[in-house]
Design an enzyme around this catalytic site. Structure first.
Site, PDB file in Angstrom:
ATOM      1  N   GLU A  49     -15.422  -9.644  10.521  1.00 32.39           N
ATOM      2  CA  GLU A  49     -14.472 -10.753  10.365  1.00 32.39           C
ATOM      3  C   GLU A  49     -14.556 -11.717  11.541  1.00 32.39           C
ATOM      4  O   GLU A  49     -14.564 -12.942  11.347  1.00 32.39           O
ATOM      5  CB  GLU A  49     -13.041 -10.223  10.239  1.00 32.39           C
ATOM      6  CG  GLU A  49     -12.023 -11.335  10.061  1.00 32.39           C
ATOM      7  CD  GLU A  49     -10.596 -10.832   9.896  1.00 32.39           C
ATOM      8  OE1 GLU A  49      -9.705 -11.651   9.572  1.00 32.39           O
ATOM      9  OE2 GLU A  49     -10.362  -9.623  10.094  1.00 32.39           O
ATOM     10  N   LYS A  84      -1.328  -5.895  11.810  1.00 29.80           N
ATOM     11  CA  LYS A  84      -1.481  -4.523  11.318  1.00 29.80           C
ATOM     12  C   LYS A  84      -1.385  -3.513  12.452  1.00 29.80           C
ATOM     13  O   LYS A  84      -1.138  -2.328  12.206  1.00 29.80           O
ATOM     14  CB  LYS A  84      -2.822  -4.365  10.598  1.00 29.80           C
ATOM     15  CG  LYS A  84      -2.907  -5.047   9.243  1.00 29.80           C
ATOM     16  CD  LYS A  84      -4.220  -4.709   8.560  1.00 29.80           C
ATOM     17  CE  LYS A  84      -4.336  -5.412   7.208  1.00 29.80           C
ATOM     18  NZ  LYS A  84      -4.589  -6.852   7.338  1.00 29.80           N
ATOM     19  N   CYS A 119      -7.149  -4.595  -1.101  1.00 29.50           N
ATOM     20  CA  CYS A 119      -6.328  -5.064   0.019  1.00 29.50           C
ATOM     21  C   CYS A 119      -6.256  -6.584   0.119  1.00 29.50           C
ATOM     22  O   CYS A 119      -5.562  -7.124   0.976  1.00 29.50           O
ATOM     23  CB  CYS A 119      -6.837  -4.455   1.325  1.00 29.50           C
ATOM     24  SG  CYS A 119      -6.814  -2.657   1.288  1.00 29.50           S
ATOM     25  N   HIS A 163      -1.379  -0.785   7.749  1.00 33.40           N
ATOM     26  CA  HIS A 163      -2.057  -1.535   6.690  1.00 33.40           C
ATOM     27  C   HIS A 163      -1.337  -1.293   5.365  1.00 33.40           C
ATOM     28  O   HIS A 163      -1.344  -0.187   4.838  1.00 33.40           O
ATOM     29  CB  HIS A 163      -3.511  -1.076   6.613  1.00 33.40           C
ATOM     30  CG  HIS A 163      -4.362  -1.879   5.690  1.00 33.40           C
ATOM     31  ND1 HIS A 163      -3.905  -2.984   4.995  1.00 33.40           N
ATOM     32  CD2 HIS A 163      -5.672  -1.739   5.318  1.00 33.40           C
ATOM     33  CE1 HIS A 163      -4.879  -3.479   4.261  1.00 33.40           C
ATOM     34  NE2 HIS A 163      -5.957  -2.737   4.438  1.00 33.40           N
ATOM     35  N   HIS A 194      -7.393 -10.115   9.152  1.00 35.69           N
ATOM     36  CA  HIS A 194      -7.296  -8.905   8.331  1.00 35.69           C
ATOM     37  C   HIS A 194      -7.393  -7.677   9.233  1.00 35.69           C
ATOM     38  O   HIS A 194      -6.638  -6.725   9.058  1.00 35.69           O
ATOM     39  CB  HIS A 194      -8.404  -8.887   7.282  1.00 35.69           C
ATOM     40  CG  HIS A 194      -8.373  -7.680   6.405  1.00 35.69           C
ATOM     41  ND1 HIS A 194      -7.344  -7.440   5.521  1.00 35.69           N
ATOM     42  CD2 HIS A 194      -9.222  -6.620   6.288  1.00 35.69           C
ATOM     43  CE1 HIS A 194      -7.570  -6.296   4.884  1.00 35.69           C
ATOM     44  NE2 HIS A 194      -8.701  -5.783   5.325  1.00 35.69           N
ATOM     45  N   PHE A 251     -11.615  -3.418  -0.560  1.00 33.17           N
ATOM     46  CA  PHE A 251     -12.683  -2.615  -1.153  1.00 33.17           C
ATOM     47  C   PHE A 251     -13.170  -3.294  -2.428  1.00 33.17           C
ATOM     48  O   PHE A 251     -12.395  -3.850  -3.204  1.00 33.17           O
ATOM     49  CB  PHE A 251     -12.167  -1.220  -1.511  1.00 33.17           C
ATOM     50  CG  PHE A 251     -12.040  -0.277  -0.338  1.00 33.17           C
ATOM     51  CD1 PHE A 251     -12.372  -0.664   0.949  1.00 33.17           C
ATOM     52  CD2 PHE A 251     -11.586   1.026  -0.532  1.00 33.17           C
ATOM     53  CE1 PHE A 251     -12.248   0.209   2.023  1.00 33.17           C
ATOM     54  CE2 PHE A 251     -11.468   1.913   0.530  1.00 33.17           C
ATOM     55  CZ  PHE A 251     -11.794   1.507   1.801  1.00 33.17           C
TER      56      PHE A 251
END
Length: 417
Positions: A317, A338, A166, A343, A306, A404
């Site tokens: 974050e 998002k 991502c 996403h 994010h 990931f």
């Protein structure tokens, strides 16, 4: 080596919020959710039965018959967004000193997963004459969008497809920024595309328990920073950005949206799918990007976070952002778009870069919708724009993406002066 200035001269986008930059931006400012029940296949077998699908996408508006026949949906999205960005920039590759001055760096996380699913299913189910389509391999390759974009416009310079889950689109933008800054290219079309609303993708992420299961209220499902968040909403689409060396853009009279002034990538080196609980990699990623830009967190007006609406990621974050300012109040505001687009996985950084750039040009911070009760684990020194857009002069915007594998990528955009 003397660094070149890198500016943004063209934008293109499509997501569940719209099929061009204008509609995406207007709907983001107005806090519209793109989530709804999945229509691409019967999702009753899965715990999650909704996503943020494109509405009314017609590739024939911008792609010819051969391009559609030979490309997976993710590539079609990429070609579509690239077409808008090229029109917007007014760039004509034929008028460059050399076609090798123009390149494409285009990312995707899953590539042609739809093609892979379709071909394998048809092969297995066709007992009488099992065979694969001759375009099977080219269509599902993760580099094919980058390749086909370069073919469409005759861009013969740097061309490849980074993959960092991502964080992919931000990785692509950073690479494009660096190559132009180093004098290796004059123009690079960059960004990313993703078509992940498929049985394999929805089923796989459901098995990971990464997706929200609010089937009764899809538009309320993506709720970054909220205490009741239960996972992300899958989204799809693409976004394209034309990065150009400043003197080159100036010479051809191009309009300039903003400037890229810093970017960085780091690794958490912690877990396959979970972020570092204290945001260690994210902290250093933002820190390094800002240092390259010659800025500190106190100079940043907006962060497009994010923040996917997962229990662990949103907190780590925000801890990283708070650590940058040592817990002190700053002029910084942040939001997660998002909450509206879903996403977009490998394309997330590209669409969020466009929202960051538009925040600078229009002086508006798009909201985080659905965040009603802030998680008390979110540091109290941070100002999150919730429910409604906020008018604010934005000189510097930072966009974060994390993936990931522990991949982190941050890009810093600045008002062009």
């Amino acid at each position: 080596m003397n660094s070149k200035r890198v500016v943004i001269t063209g934008l293109g986008a499509l997501s569940a919020l719209g099929l061009d930059v204008r509609s995406n931006w207007e709907n983001a400012k107005n806090g519209k959710s793109g989530a709804s029940a999945i229509t691409y296949f019967n999702a009753e077998k899965f715990k999650t039965q909704f996503a943020a699908e494109l509405d009314g996408f017609d590739p024939s508006l911008k792609l010819d018959r051969n391009e559609m026949k030979r490309s997976d949906l993710y590539t079609q999205y990429g070609l579509y967004a690239a077409s808008e960005a090229m029109e917007d920039s007014g760039l004509e590759v034929s008028k460059l000193d050399s076609p090798f001055d123009a390149g494409v760096i285009w990312g995707t996380s899953q590539g042609g997963l739809n093609t892979f699913e379709k071909e394998m299913r048809e092969f297995v189910e066709n007992d009488s004459n099992p065979r694969f389509n001759p375009f099977f391999i080219p269509k599902f390759l993760g580099n094919m969008a980058s390749g086909m974009i370069s073919m469409k416009y005759g861009m013969m310079g740097i061309n490849y497809a980074p993959v960092s889950a991502c964080a992919t689109s931000n990785s692509a933008i950073m690479d494009a920024f660096n190559y132009i800054k180093w004098g290796k290219a004059k123009v690079i079309l960059t960004g990313g595309s993703e078509a992940p609303i498929s049985e394999a993708s929805i089923g796989g992420f459901s098995a990971l328990k990464a997706l929200s299961t609010r089937n009764e209220a899809p538009q309320k499902a993506s709720r970054p920073f909220d205490i009741e968040r239960d996972g992300f909403v899958m989204g799809e689409g693409a976004a394209a950005i034309i990065l150009e060396e400043y003197e080159h853009a100036k010479k051809r009279g191009a309009k300039i949206y903003a400037e890229v002034v810093g970017a960085a990538m780091t690794a958490d080196a912690y877990h396959m799918t979970a972020t570092h609980p204290e945001g260690l990699g994210a902290f250093h990623c933002m820190k390094f990007a800002l240092e390259e830009a010659g800025l500190t967190i106190k100079d940043v007006d907006y962060i497009n976070a994010h923040a996917t609406s997962t229990p662990l990621g949103d907190v780590s974050e925000t801890k990283a952002i708070s650590k940058l300012s040592n817990g002190e109040k700053t002029n910084l505001h942040l939001s997660s778009t998002k909450s509206m687009t879903g996403h977009l996985l490998g394309a997330a950084g590209a669409i969020e870069a466009i929202f960051s750039i538009k925040a600078i040009t229009d002086g508006v911070i798009p909201p985080t919708i659905n965040t009603e009760n802030l998680d008390p684990a979110i540091p109290s020194d941070l100002e999150i724009v919730c429910q409604q857009a906020m008018e604010k002069k934005v000189k510097v915007a930072l966009s974060n993406t994390f993936g990931f594998g522990g991949h982190n990528a941050s890009v810093v955009f600045k008002e062009f002066i």
